[in-house]
Scaffold this active site. Structure first.
Site, PDB file in Angstrom:
ATOM      1  N   CYS A 250      28.392 -29.957  12.033  1.00 40.37           N
ATOM      2  CA  CYS A 250      27.154 -29.217  12.274  1.00 40.37           C
ATOM      3  C   CYS A 250      26.136 -29.525  11.176  1.00 40.37           C
ATOM      4  O   CYS A 250      26.397 -29.261   9.997  1.00 40.37           O
ATOM      5  CB  CYS A 250      27.418 -27.718  12.326  1.00 40.37           C
ATOM      6  SG  CYS A 250      25.930 -26.744  12.682  1.00 40.37           S
TER       7      CYS A 250
ATOM      8  N   ASP B 106       0.830  -1.203   0.000  1.00 42.54           N
ATOM      9  CA  ASP B 106       0.000   0.000   0.000  1.00 42.54           C
ATOM     10  C   ASP B 106       0.863   1.251   0.000  1.00 42.54           C
ATOM     11  O   ASP B 106       0.541   2.245  -0.655  1.00 42.54           O
ATOM     12  CB  ASP B 106      -0.911   0.005   1.230  1.00 42.54           C
ATOM     13  CG  ASP B 106      -2.033  -1.024   1.122  1.00 42.54           C
ATOM     14  OD1 ASP B 106      -2.180  -1.617   0.031  1.00 42.54           O
ATOM     15  OD2 ASP B 106      -2.745  -1.234   2.112  1.00 42.54           O
ATOM     16  N   ALA B 107       1.966   1.219   0.769  1.00 38.57           N
ATOM     17  CA  ALA B 107       2.834   2.387   0.847  1.00 38.57           C
ATOM     18  C   ALA B 107       3.466   2.704  -0.505  1.00 38.57           C
ATOM     19  O   ALA B 107       3.576   3.872  -0.898  1.00 38.57           O
ATOM     20  CB  ALA B 107       3.924   2.155   1.899  1.00 38.57           C
TER      21      ALA B 107
ATOM     22  N   TYR C 227       2.190   1.908  -3.449  1.00 38.86           N
ATOM     23  CA  TYR C 227       1.118   2.409  -4.311  1.00 38.86           C
ATOM     24  C   TYR C 227       0.818   3.874  -3.995  1.00 38.86           C
ATOM     25  O   TYR C 227       0.680   4.705  -4.895  1.00 38.86           O
ATOM     26  CB  TYR C 227      -0.147   1.566  -4.127  1.00 38.86           C
ATOM     27  CG  TYR C 227      -1.345   2.112  -4.874  1.00 38.86           C
ATOM     28  CD1 TYR C 227      -1.506   1.874  -6.229  1.00 38.86           C
ATOM     29  CD2 TYR C 227      -2.303   2.887  -4.210  1.00 38.86           C
ATOM     30  CE1 TYR C 227      -2.590   2.392  -6.924  1.00 38.86           C
ATOM     31  CE2 TYR C 227      -3.389   3.406  -4.893  1.00 38.86           C
ATOM     32  CZ  TYR C 227      -3.531   3.156  -6.248  1.00 38.86           C
ATOM     33  OH  TYR C 227      -4.595   3.673  -6.925  1.00 38.86           O
TER      34      TYR C 227
ATOM     35  N   ARG D 149     -17.403  -2.236  -4.826  1.00 37.98           N
ATOM     36  CA  ARG D 149     -17.241  -0.860  -5.285  1.00 37.98           C
ATOM     37  C   ARG D 149     -16.940  -0.785  -6.776  1.00 37.98           C
ATOM     38  O   ARG D 149     -17.403   0.113  -7.468  1.00 37.98           O
ATOM     39  CB  ARG D 149     -16.113  -0.166  -4.513  1.00 37.98           C
ATOM     40  CG  ARG D 149     -15.920   1.276  -4.974  1.00 37.98           C
ATOM     41  CD  ARG D 149     -15.106   2.097  -4.007  1.00 37.98           C
ATOM     42  NE  ARG D 149     -13.735   1.639  -3.893  1.00 37.98           N
ATOM     43  CZ  ARG D 149     -12.831   2.234  -3.100  1.00 37.98           C
ATOM     44  NH1 ARG D 149     -13.184   3.269  -2.366  1.00 37.98           N
ATOM     45  NH2 ARG D 149     -11.601   1.766  -3.034  1.00 37.98           N
TER      46      ARG D 149
ATOM     47  N   LEU E   7     -11.180   8.274  -0.785  1.00 39.10           N
ATOM     48  CA  LEU E   7     -10.806   9.379   0.094  1.00 39.10           C
ATOM     49  C   LEU E   7      -9.409   9.859  -0.246  1.00 39.10           C
ATOM     50  O   LEU E   7      -8.550   9.067  -0.651  1.00 39.10           O
ATOM     51  CB  LEU E   7     -10.836   8.940   1.564  1.00 39.10           C
ATOM     52  CG  LEU E   7     -12.206   8.675   2.192  1.00 39.10           C
ATOM     53  CD1 LEU E   7     -12.028   8.039   3.565  1.00 39.10           C
ATOM     54  CD2 LEU E   7     -13.018   9.953   2.313  1.00 39.10           C
TER      55      LEU E   7
ATOM     56  N   CYS F 177      29.024 -20.735  14.783  1.00 38.00           N
ATOM     57  CA  CYS F 177      29.234 -22.086  15.285  1.00 38.00           C
ATOM     58  C   CYS F 177      30.618 -22.560  14.866  1.00 38.00           C
ATOM     59  O   CYS F 177      31.038 -22.365  13.724  1.00 38.00           O
ATOM     60  CB  CYS F 177      28.160 -23.009  14.717  1.00 38.00           C
ATOM     61  SG  CYS F 177      28.522 -24.768  14.883  1.00 38.00           S
TER      62      CYS F 177
ATOM     63  N   LYS G 101      -9.382   2.825   9.770  1.00 39.60           N
ATOM     64  CA  LYS G 101      -9.546   2.547   8.343  1.00 39.60           C
ATOM     65  C   LYS G 101      -9.255   1.063   8.124  1.00 39.60           C
ATOM     66  O   LYS G 101      -8.105   0.643   8.000  1.00 39.60           O
ATOM     67  CB  LYS G 101      -8.597   3.410   7.508  1.00 39.60           C
ATOM     68  CG  LYS G 101      -8.779   3.235   6.002  1.00 39.60           C
ATOM     69  CD  LYS G 101      -7.825   4.137   5.228  1.00 39.60           C
ATOM     70  CE  LYS G 101      -8.025   3.987   3.726  1.00 39.60           C
ATOM     71  NZ  LYS G 101      -7.717   2.621   3.264  1.00 39.60           N
TER      72      LYS G 101
END
Length: 664
Positions: free
Chosen positions: A421, A24-25, A27, A130, A74, A415, A109
């Site tokens: 390992c 979203d940021a 966009y 919508r 909005l 390690c 929101k």
């Protein structure tokens, strides 16, 4: 034009296909860039500008339906001063005094799929998404399966369109994905995508099986007013049976507005659903009517977005991942929280110093951040002032229980298990058989993974025992008698192999191919090196070797200090022990000198060039320094050649190097 097309494409992916590819940021940043360009060059504003569009035209097979009143979007605000500017615009438009009180409603929101519910004479007759704001999709049958949506209303206006968000609670989303995974179905990326995909199903029975919810935040067409103010109208919707946010309040002036924003942001992590900001609406409906709208958004509303992709949650555990080089990376386990449209349960804590810097302890309340596809990280410890014991970083590997240490001047803890390992096993084995080390033809990564999964390979010594599994290997997919026998023959050829390449293959930190040769030149055998590394004054003795400094000396003593490394090495020496080192170098004018090859060599490989230099008694280095005696530069030589010029070093072409080799 390109920016507008990008925004339109992302609109389609988000609103119509429920498959966003950016956060979203990201966009929002595109939209803000477009708005800035349009403000600077108004003559270039397109008729189909993203600033005039709402959502995206629906393209699915669901029936299309026109909205009686447009479903607007909005405008967004990202900083507190933008909220102040919004209030100032409202006052100017209404010709109010600069300090006149403007009451607003403020509510979370929610991040879901917008939906409009139309009731006629109290009966639900239509539910629509919508879409592009003017035309949406008919999802009536699906909406009827959502328990939060009333089918019949008592005391409602004759015509009432209720608008809100269809969403999926975070806990329900997690449970849904667990069921999907168990059934081999689609795994959803985040609750918003899951909700959108579930509501837009052609088969209502699928929607009914999904845990969808509804939260009302407004209305469309109504045959009579719901109240004189936004807050009164929302209270009326709640009384009619529609879920309305408990955090919806009436606020006055900028300070009260921002204070409630902060309250909602702090509550964000504990809300049952994802939110990405706070919505403000002018409370007086007569003022809303006067304010009207511009393009796609009303003048009386504003979405105040939270700082990009941050959230608060609780650190419930710290686990460790052991990387292929033995690095211990701490991973924070979190109470699940939505960040930028993704449910985050894990966060990187980087290293020991970062945990100390943040003062982290299990149980702390933390603020996390996620940017794009970057792994989420903790940016603030909200509980650091609480008096509790500091976190104790482990001093042993969680995989093999070997000591875990940090070299002087380094923040990473590693390690020391080396050869035994399990977390490092495949990478260690790949390195051991690689071209620069034991160079076992036919034993690549795919085969190593296969043999490890079969339980045949645990350590490098097991490579030389693969002949025990010949009959089991023949007939496995991809293996025929000839390929199996070729592999076993290639392995057998490496018994008693070159000790320098054997040492390099052990994967001891900082011991590269050149350093391994320097060590074997000095000690002759791996056994002699081990004796030196475990004896009195080991680091002093090792550091005295040409080309071996204190860092390499410490790495060697750490490796041989571990009993299991010594045991694994003894096992390996027993099945494939190399002979004593035999130098093929001649005594020439280049003996003991350092040569660097850079750029593209056109007549030979880099390995052949290194071998030529070593036969002349020279050392081949990977970087240029004042101690470098010669730079051999081919086409494309860059920074190394530039540094050589700055230091005034001798530079030779590939042809000149060939002449040096021929004349030596």
């Amino acid at each position: 034009m390109r920016l507008a097309k990008d925004i339109a494409r992302h609109n389609r992916l988000y609103h119509d296909q429920d498959a966003p590819t950016i956060s979203d940021a990201e966009y929002d940043a595109l939209v803000r860039d477009n708005a800035a360009l349009e403000a600077e060059f108004p003559q270039l504003v397109r008729a189909d500008s993203p600033s005039r569009a709402v959502g995206s035209a629906a393209t699915s097979s669901l029936a299309k339906v026109a909205h009686a009143r447009p479903m607007l979007s909005l405008e967004n605000a990202f900083a507190d001063d933008e909220v102040g500017e919004f209030l100032a615009r409202v006052r100017r438009f209404l010709s109010l005094a600069p300090d006149a009180e403007v009451a607003l409603t403020a509510e979370p929101k929610i991040d879901g799929l917008s939906c409009s519910l139309r009731y006629e004479d109290g009966v639900l007759v239509l539910a629509a998404t919508r879409g592009d704001g003017a035309v949406g999709e008919d999802v009536t049958a699906n909406a009827r399966t959502i328990s939060d949506i009333p089918q019949v209303l008592a005391g409602a206006p004759g015509i009432l369109e209720v608008r809100g968000e269809v969403y999926m609670a975070k806990a329900d989303f997690t449970a849904l994905n667990e069921r999907q995974e168990a059934a081999g179905g689609k795994i959803f990326a985040n609750p918003r995508n899951a909700a959108a995909g579930s509501l837009r199903q052609k088969d209502p029975s699928i929607t009914a099986a999904r845990p969808l919810r509804f939260l009302a935040h407004g209305w469309g067409e109504v045959s009579e007013p719901l109240g004189a103010t936004q807050s009164e109208a929302m209270a009326r919707l709640a009384a009619l049976g529609f879920p309305v946010s408990d955090l919806l309040v009436r606020v006055a002036m900028l300070d009260g507005t921002l204070a409630h924003n902060t309250k909602i942001e702090h509550a964000r992590a504990d809300l049952p659903f994802d939110i990405d900001g706070v919505v403000y609406k002018v409370d007086r409906l007569d003022w809303q009517e006067r304010l009207g709208q511009v393009a796609r958004a009303p003048r009386w509303g504003l979405a105040h977005k939270f700082p990009a992709e941050r959230a608060e949650t609780t650190l419930i555990a710290i686990d460790f991942q052991v990387g292929r080089t033995g690095k211990l990376t701490p991973v924070g386990r979190l109470t699940p929280v939505g960040v930028g449209g993704v449910i985050v349960q894990n966060v990187t804590l980087h290293n020991r110093d970062e945990i100390a810097r943040l003062g982290l302890r299990v149980g702390d309340r933390v603020r996390i951040q996620r940017a794009g596809d970057v792994i989420p990280q903790v940016v603030e410890n909200l509980s650091r002032e609480e008096v509790r014991a500091p976190y104790a970083f482990p001093d042993h590997c969680p995989e093999c229980q070997s000591e875990a240490v940090a070299e002087e001047g380094e923040v990473d803890v590693r390690c020391t298990g080396g050869l035994i390992c399990p977390a490092q096993r495949i990478e260690r084995l790949k390195h051991f058989v690689s071209r620069g080390a034991m160079d076992i033809d036919g034993l690549g990564e795919k085969s190593i993974v296969e043999f490890v999964e079969l339980g045949w390979l645990h350590s490098p010594a097991d490579i030389f025992r693969l002949k025990r599994h010949r009959d089991d290997l023949v007939g496995r997919e991809g293996w025929k008698e000839k390929s199996v026998d070729n592999l076993l023959a290639a392995i057998e050829m490496r018994v008693g192999f070159d000790p320098a390449r054997f040492l390099f293959g052990l994967g001891i930190r900082h011991v590269g191919a050149v350093t391994a040769k320097d060590l074997m030149r000095a000690f002759g055998t791996v056994e002699a090196l081990q004796a030196a590394a475990t004896g009195e004054g080991a680091q002093v003795e090792l550091s005295a070797v040409e080309g071996v400094g204190p860092v390499v000396a410490e790495a060697l003593t750490d490796f041989f200090h571990e009993p299991h490394n010594r045991d694994a090495l003894a096992d390996l020496l027993g099945v494939a022990g190399p002979a004593a080192f035999v130098s093929t170098a001649r005594v020439t004018e280049w003996t003991g000198k350092t040569i660097v090859f850079t750029g593209t060599l056109e007549t030979m490989s880099r390995d052949e060039a290194k071998a030529q230099a070593e036969r002349l008694g020279a050392r081949v280095a990977g970087s240029v320094s004042a101690k470098t005696d010669l730079i051999v530069a081919g086409p494309g030589a860059g920074s190394k050649l530039k540094k050589a010029a700055e230091l005034g070093l001798r530079v030779a072409s590939e042809a000149e190097w060939a002449a040096i080799v021929a004349g030596a």
